[in-house]
Design a protein around this motif. Sequence first.
Motif, PDB file in Angstrom:
ATOM      1  N   LEU A  76      46.575  81.984  28.014  1.00 23.90           N
ATOM      2  CA  LEU A  76      45.426  82.859  28.544  1.00 23.90           C
ATOM      3  C   LEU A  76      44.163  82.518  27.707  1.00 23.90           C
ATOM      4  O   LEU A  76      43.073  82.279  28.493  1.00 23.90           O
ATOM      5  CB  LEU A  76      45.559  84.563  27.935  1.00 23.90           C
ATOM      6  N   GLU A  77      44.238  81.888  26.618  1.00 23.63           N
ATOM      7  CA  GLU A  77      43.044  81.428  25.955  1.00 23.63           C
ATOM      8  C   GLU A  77      42.547  80.090  26.616  1.00 23.63           C
ATOM      9  O   GLU A  77      41.446  79.920  26.764  1.00 23.63           O
ATOM     10  CB  GLU A  77      43.381  80.933  24.295  1.00 23.63           C
ATOM     11  N   LYS A  78      43.611  79.229  26.995  1.00 25.63           N
ATOM     12  CA  LYS A  78      43.250  77.877  27.591  1.00 25.63           C
ATOM     13  C   LYS A  78      42.432  78.305  29.090  1.00 25.63           C
ATOM     14  O   LYS A  78      41.769  77.601  29.198  1.00 25.63           O
ATOM     15  CB  LYS A  78      44.349  77.236  27.786  1.00 25.63           C
ATOM     16  N   ALA A  79      43.173  79.179  29.559  1.00 24.57           N
ATOM     17  CA  ALA A  79      42.469  79.549  31.157  1.00 24.57           C
ATOM     18  C   ALA A  79      41.160  80.126  31.037  1.00 24.57           C
ATOM     19  O   ALA A  79      40.338  79.749  31.624  1.00 24.57           O
ATOM     20  CB  ALA A  79      43.540  80.478  31.735  1.00 24.57           C
ATOM     21  N   LEU A  80      41.010  80.907  29.986  1.00 25.52           N
ATOM     22  CA  LEU A  80      39.548  81.307  29.571  1.00 25.52           C
ATOM     23  C   LEU A  80      38.824  80.332  29.196  1.00 25.52           C
ATOM     24  O   LEU A  80      37.468  80.376  29.722  1.00 25.52           O
ATOM     25  CB  LEU A  80      39.585  82.564  28.544  1.00 25.52           C
ATOM     26  N   ARG A  81      38.958  79.656  28.508  1.00 23.34           N
ATOM     27  CA  ARG A  81      38.267  78.182  27.979  1.00 23.34           C
ATOM     28  C   ARG A  81      37.729  77.352  29.288  1.00 23.34           C
ATOM     29  O   ARG A  81      36.657  77.237  29.394  1.00 23.34           O
ATOM     30  CB  ARG A  81      38.906  77.301  27.060  1.00 23.34           C
ATOM     31  N   GLN A  82      38.756  77.059  30.238  1.00 18.52           N
ATOM     32  CA  GLN A  82      38.427  76.533  31.400  1.00 18.52           C
ATOM     33  C   GLN A  82      37.599  77.057  32.269  1.00 18.52           C
ATOM     34  O   GLN A  82      36.479  76.672  32.767  1.00 18.52           O
ATOM     35  CB  GLN A  82      39.693  76.199  32.054  1.00 18.52           C
ATOM     36  N   ALA A  83      37.678  78.533  32.266  1.00 19.18           N
ATOM     37  CA  ALA A  83      36.718  79.198  33.301  1.00 19.18           C
ATOM     38  C   ALA A  83      35.458  79.280  32.520  1.00 19.18           C
ATOM     39  O   ALA A  83      34.480  79.054  33.345  1.00 19.18           O
ATOM     40  CB  ALA A  83      37.256  80.840  33.329  1.00 19.18           C
ATOM     41  N   LEU A  84      35.304  79.479  31.413  1.00 17.49           N
ATOM     42  CA  LEU A  84      33.910  79.708  30.574  1.00 17.49           C
ATOM     43  C   LEU A  84      33.275  78.270  30.724  1.00 17.49           C
ATOM     44  O   LEU A  84      31.985  78.121  30.886  1.00 17.49           O
ATOM     45  CB  LEU A  84      34.064  80.227  29.352  1.00 17.49           C
ATOM     46  N   THR A 107      44.309  89.374  18.754  1.00 14.26           N
ATOM     47  CA  THR A 107      43.289  90.100  19.514  1.00 14.26           C
ATOM     48  C   THR A 107      43.872  90.168  20.948  1.00 14.26           C
ATOM     49  O   THR A 107      44.801  89.508  21.175  1.00 14.26           O
ATOM     50  CB  THR A 107      41.919  89.550  19.297  1.00 14.26           C
ATOM     51  N   THR A 108      43.050  90.770  21.694  1.00 10.59           N
ATOM     52  CA  THR A 108      43.290  90.949  23.105  1.00 10.59           C
ATOM     53  C   THR A 108      42.440  89.947  23.820  1.00 10.59           C
ATOM     54  O   THR A 108      41.441  89.779  23.504  1.00 10.59           O
ATOM     55  CB  THR A 108      43.168  92.404  23.588  1.00 10.59           C
ATOM     56  N   LEU A 109      42.961  89.998  25.124  1.00 13.55           N
ATOM     57  CA  LEU A 109      42.184  89.139  26.146  1.00 13.55           C
ATOM     58  C   LEU A 109      40.924  89.796  26.210  1.00 13.55           C
ATOM     59  O   LEU A 109      39.683  89.106  26.502  1.00 13.55           O
ATOM     60  CB  LEU A 109      42.929  88.847  27.358  1.00 13.55           C
ATOM     61  N   SER A 110      40.884  91.121  26.476  1.00 11.85           N
ATOM     62  CA  SER A 110      39.605  92.070  26.856  1.00 11.85           C
ATOM     63  C   SER A 110      38.769  91.998  25.638  1.00 11.85           C
ATOM     64  O   SER A 110      37.486  91.877  25.733  1.00 11.85           O
ATOM     65  CB  SER A 110      40.074  93.278  27.343  1.00 11.85           C
ATOM     66  N   ALA A 111      39.170  91.963  24.397  1.00  9.69           N
ATOM     67  CA  ALA A 111      38.376  91.958  23.314  1.00  9.69           C
ATOM     68  C   ALA A 111      37.610  90.637  23.114  1.00  9.69           C
ATOM     69  O   ALA A 111      36.403  90.366  23.002  1.00  9.69           O
ATOM     70  CB  ALA A 111      39.155  92.016  22.157  1.00  9.69           C
ATOM     71  N   LEU A 112      38.431  89.474  23.595  1.00  6.46           N
ATOM     72  CA  LEU A 112      37.507  88.267  23.565  1.00  6.46           C
ATOM     73  C   LEU A 112      36.647  88.060  24.631  1.00  6.46           C
ATOM     74  O   LEU A 112      35.437  87.779  24.451  1.00  6.46           O
ATOM     75  CB  LEU A 112      38.825  87.078  23.483  1.00  6.46           C
ATOM     76  N   LEU A 128      31.801  84.343  35.573  1.00  3.21           N
ATOM     77  CA  LEU A 128      33.249  84.367  34.663  1.00  3.21           C
ATOM     78  C   LEU A 128      34.177  85.287  35.280  1.00  3.21           C
ATOM     79  O   LEU A 128      35.307  84.802  35.279  1.00  3.21           O
ATOM     80  CB  LEU A 128      32.850  84.531  33.181  1.00  3.21           C
ATOM     81  N   ALA A 129      33.620  86.626  35.475  1.00  2.00           N
ATOM     82  CA  ALA A 129      34.386  87.521  35.949  1.00  2.00           C
ATOM     83  C   ALA A 129      35.028  87.033  37.257  1.00  2.00           C
ATOM     84  O   ALA A 129      36.294  87.358  37.559  1.00  2.00           O
ATOM     85  CB  ALA A 129      33.874  88.927  35.986  1.00  2.00           C
ATOM     86  N   ARG A 130      34.328  86.544  38.295  1.00  2.00           N
ATOM     87  CA  ARG A 130      34.856  86.396  39.523  1.00  2.00           C
ATOM     88  C   ARG A 130      35.829  85.045  39.300  1.00  2.00           C
ATOM     89  O   ARG A 130      36.997  85.153  39.825  1.00  2.00           O
ATOM     90  CB  ARG A 130      33.753  85.455  40.227  1.00  2.00           C
TER      91      ARG A 130
END
Length: 138
Positions: A76-84, A107-112, A128-130
């Motif tokens: 999840l962190e990797k996917a979030l990094r790529q998206a951001l 921590t949770t994805l939502s907290a990050l 980012l949300a899209r």
Amino acid sequence: MSAELDYPAWPPGLTDQTPLPFMYWRVMHVVDGRRSIEKLSTTLGLKEPQLRQALTEVRNWLGRAAVREQPLTGELEKALRQALVSVVGPMGELMIDDALDDLPEQTTLSALVSSLNTQLSEPHSQALARILRSRGIA
């Protein structure tokens, strides 16, 4: 068709406290597992395909909510990094590192994502949300 589809009930995980958009609550308010799709459609003034679509969207919404509340994994962190990074460029890597430094280790994805949103402009936050939604993450 199955009884679940003909006489819809609330999906598992849906509670009165679940944050859903009003348009979904408008539908779920009358869903009780005893009324048929036909009766619900009439009550809500929706066509059956519209009602079925709304019920599907509620289930999808709940699935995304479950993902957001799960512990942050490396994947999840990797996917979030790529998206951001796709939204703000290389600075996204530093933003995530800084946010993780300020959050508890478990921590949770939502907290990050919430922490990141405090640093993003509204257009960047929406972008980012899209991206996360398109990937089934948020």
